[in-house]
Design a protein around this motif. Sequence first.
Motif, PDB file in Angstrom:
ATOM      1  N   GLY A 193      16.929  -6.125  -1.662  1.00  0.00           N
ATOM      2  CA  GLY A 193      17.590  -5.547  -0.441  1.00  0.00           C
ATOM      3  C   GLY A 193      18.886  -4.641  -0.711  1.00  0.00           C
ATOM      4  N   SER A 194      19.363  -4.117   0.350  1.00  0.00           N
ATOM      5  CA  SER A 194      20.456  -3.217   0.061  1.00  0.00           C
ATOM      6  C   SER A 194      21.611  -3.881   0.365  1.00  0.00           C
ATOM      7  N   GLY A 195      23.051  -3.119  -0.124  1.00  0.00           N
ATOM      8  CA  GLY A 195      24.237  -3.934   0.225  1.00  0.00           C
ATOM      9  C   GLY A 195      25.374  -2.705   0.122  1.00  0.00           C
ATOM     10  N   VAL A 196      26.411  -2.975   0.761  1.00  0.00           N
ATOM     11  CA  VAL A 196      27.464  -2.142   1.027  1.00  0.00           C
ATOM     12  C   VAL A 196      28.663  -2.809   0.192  1.00  0.00           C
ATOM     13  N   LEU A 197      29.787  -1.994  -0.232  1.00  0.00           N
ATOM     14  CA  LEU A 197      30.931  -2.542  -0.438  1.00  0.00           C
ATOM     15  C   LEU A 197      32.041  -1.728  -0.352  1.00  0.00           C
ATOM     16  N   GLY A 198      33.249  -2.058  -0.538  1.00  0.00           N
ATOM     17  CA  GLY A 198      34.517  -1.283  -0.199  1.00  0.00           C
ATOM     18  C   GLY A 198      35.459  -1.830  -1.145  1.00  0.00           C
ATOM     19  N   ARG A 199      36.481  -1.036  -1.528  1.00  0.00           N
ATOM     20  CA  ARG A 199      37.566  -1.532  -2.248  1.00  0.00           C
ATOM     21  C   ARG A 199      38.854  -0.611  -1.790  1.00  0.00           C
ATOM     22  N   LEU A 200      39.881  -1.317  -1.895  1.00  0.00           N
ATOM     23  CA  LEU A 200      41.512  -0.598  -1.614  1.00  0.00           C
ATOM     24  C   LEU A 200      41.992  -1.065  -2.835  1.00  0.00           C
TER      25      LEU A 200
END
Length: 183
Positions: free
Chosen positions: A155-162
Amino acid sequence: MFFADVLLNANFADYGNDSSIINTKVAGTTISTSSRLGYRWLNSDRSWMYGLNAGYDSRPMNTGGTDTGINVSGTDKSSVFFQQLAFNAEAVSDSWNFNAYALVPVGEKEAQLNSVYQGGSLNTYGLDVGYFITPVVNASVGYYYQNGDLGTADGSGVLGRLAYEISSGLTAGVNISYDEAFE
C-alpha cells in the motif's frame, strides 16, 4: 563531484510491549549499515544541483517474544539478516528540492522470526518534494508505495518533514509518516 557516504547504526531492542516490526519484538542490539556512492553536478547557471546515487543497506536483527501475548520459548527466537539495494535521484535549488528513490530487497526476503511469526522485507518507491521557507527552514512532503512483508504491508503512505539548519552541517528536524500497515 563524486561522493561516498557510509553509515553504521546501532539498533536497540524494543521496549515495553511495543514492537517496531509488528507482532514480534526486536531483542538485542545489532549494527546495521548504509552506504552510498554518487555523483552531483550543477547546471550551467548554477541554479540547480542534480544528483544520482546508489548503495547497499544491511539490517541484522535478533528477534524476541511477541507483542500479541502468544508465548514463544527462548529456543524459538532467531537472528535474521535483511539487505537491500538503494537508488536515488535528486534535484535541489535555492527554493525547491525533489528526491525520488527506490529500495529493493536482495538476498533473504522472508524469514521465520520465531515459532509463530514470519517477517519480510519491503520494496519501497517514493517521491519527496521540499520547499525552503527560509534559507535555514525546509518543509517537505512525500508519497511512497511499499509492498512485501508477506503481503501485509502492500500500500501507500505519506510523510512530512520540517527541518531547521542550526549551523552548517547540523540540522534538527521532525518527521512524521503514516501508512495503514505500520500506522
